[in-house]
Scaffold this active site. Sequence first.
Site, PDB file in Angstrom:
ATOM      1  N   LYS A 125       0.842  -1.196   0.000  1.00  0.00           N
ATOM      2  CA  LYS A 125       0.000   0.000   0.000  1.00  0.00           C
ATOM      3  C   LYS A 125       0.882   1.252   0.000  1.00  0.00           C
ATOM      4  CE  LYS A 125      -4.122   1.744   2.442  1.00  0.00           C
ATOM      5  NZ  LYS A 125      -5.072   1.448   3.540  1.00  0.00           N
ATOM      6  N   SER A 162     -35.656   3.039  30.077  1.00  0.00           N
ATOM      7  CA  SER A 162     -36.138   4.144  30.903  1.00  0.00           C
ATOM      8  C   SER A 162     -37.426   4.768  30.402  1.00  0.00           C
ATOM      9  CB  SER A 162     -35.059   5.236  30.960  1.00  0.00           C
ATOM     10  OG  SER A 162     -34.924   5.855  29.689  1.00  0.00           O
TER      11      SER A 162
END
Length: 669
Positions: free
Chosen positions: A112, A324
Amino acid sequence: MKITISTCALNQWALDFTGNLKRTRESFRIAKEQGSTFRLGPELEITGYGCNDHFLEQDTITHSFEVLAELLQSPECQNILGDVGMPVIHGGVRYNCRVIFYNKEILLIRPKKFLANDGNYREMRWFTPWMKPNVVEEFKLPSVIRQIIGQETVPIGDGIISTANTSIGTELCEELFTPARRVDLIREATLKCGGVYLYANQQGCDGERVYYDGSALIILNGKILAQSSQFSLNDVEVISATIDLDEIKSFRGGIMSRGMQAAQSDPIPKIHTKIHLETKVGQFTDPISIKYLTPSQEIQYGPACWLWDYLRRSKQCGFFLPLSGGIDSCSTALIVYSMCEMVYKKAVVEKVLSDIRKVVGNEEFIPSSPQEICGLIFHTCYMGTENSGAETRKRSKDLALKIGSYHLDVNIDGIVKSFLFLFETVTQKKPVFKVYGGSATENLALQNIQARSRMVLAYLFAQLLLWTRGRNGSLLVLGSSNVDETYIFTDSSLRGYLTKYDCSSADLNPIGGISKVDLIEFIKHMQKQPGFALLSEFIEAPPTAELEPITADYVQTDEVDMGMTYSELSTFGLLRKINKLGPYSMFKRLLSDWGSFLSPVEVTRSNIKIAAKVKRFFFYYGINRHKTTVLPPSYHMSSYSPDDNRFDLRQFLYEGWSWQFNKIDKTLK
């Protein structure tokens, strides 16, 4: 001249050499079954992309070559040109490489050239970019390869493969995709220059916070021929296309500017082979339309796939969520339900069915609905106190009933009072809430003891709930704090919105990288599904922590406590992280963005408010930054993720902002 080519999306896992080899082999098998003579795989597919500091270990390199040796011998990999990704050490330097081979011969190792090194990516910590353009050197193969194929050396460097009928080059991620989106860049590149482009990608979380979305592509002369699924439960997905090489030559011949540039460019080293990639049968592939998911669909499917990867690979038996009745925990519950929907629809696939059977502990299990899966693996609990409202309790119960989770409704006042009784006994002091005359210090402590008691109880339930149901194993605790709450946690009286070690402390947090604004849009999207009209109640309810008593004069709400809206908070987060603005630059930017349509008098008032909000944001960001050091691993989605361990590399201890704030005040004056 007709040729069939394949690319793929694989769910590889860091250091899972056995599994990665199996999936890579399977992709070769499918590609050949589809008539292909060339198969491209994802970056670092042999090791998995997310090995991170394991790339520094010699074992990782050694095992990579051992897997490569297995591939070279595999029947699935014969008579097809293969391109796989793995790390390679050459001349004492570690490179991120592509290895191209055909019939037990390695043709080229391509390192790369440009490394991803920002945000979540730290490739230059582990790899060095190839700094020699158009240069190919000789690489001595390790003994594990030499013993199998008898090949001593192979070219390594910036070269391309020249077959009997075409040339093949390879590039890795950052080399093409900086800085624009991949689809537009690939389409534009092939439209301007001609050619066929194959894009391979991972599909899965790879043991990290990032989830790779798949969506492999084949594009010819700017036209999309094939696209794999985005966010799916497929471990192996291969797409193929049959193209006409003469069409590329004709297309390129009509672009005079390209011809002039090509004639002047330096020659690229070619590795010549006698390989002939022509296909004799099949029809040419017609172009298709690209498919994009909306942001709300990405929230629906991305974190769901991420949770599924963690669940099946962690060997745990489900999730536990404190539910909740608010937007955040509702979103988290809907994401888990979305995961159950995906598993249910994919249960016809042997691997998915096998995985869900392992999770539920029943080798004969065949799901009849997403709700049945939810009832076995998803456990929710409303943990109320005397400060909780009947509306939030009802919303939690209704949502749990709709999605089918195993739901509990408990009151934790007894736990909280036990802590406070002990404190009062030891200190002879009794703290009271602010609304009853208490100080800010007392007020904060009384809120936090409620929140932290929920965390302790959540882990107790997570470890023992399955035992109470006659099953083995334990549950992963899910957090539900959105990305905005991790920037400014408190108001002037230090009310907590992300209390350290409260129920935001969890094993995983699927919404930790998603803003409140996006979560609301996601719930609106889910509300359109049949039977989910109840979600309107979550959207309409004002966000509140429900940690303080409600009186005739006071009702606790998030945005009032914080001194800003969630929309403003999201804007601050983007300007700080993405635009890299400090307090003074953010103030100047907002003067323009928020004051352009106001009258002179309104501008003056607005500027004062903007200055106050910017200073408020950075003040509380500075004093609460330490909380980000203990955030649960969160699904990375927002470009301004606050995770200071992997993404947001700023200090967690600040002296203050006096110089910056004085500059704002002088400018304001």
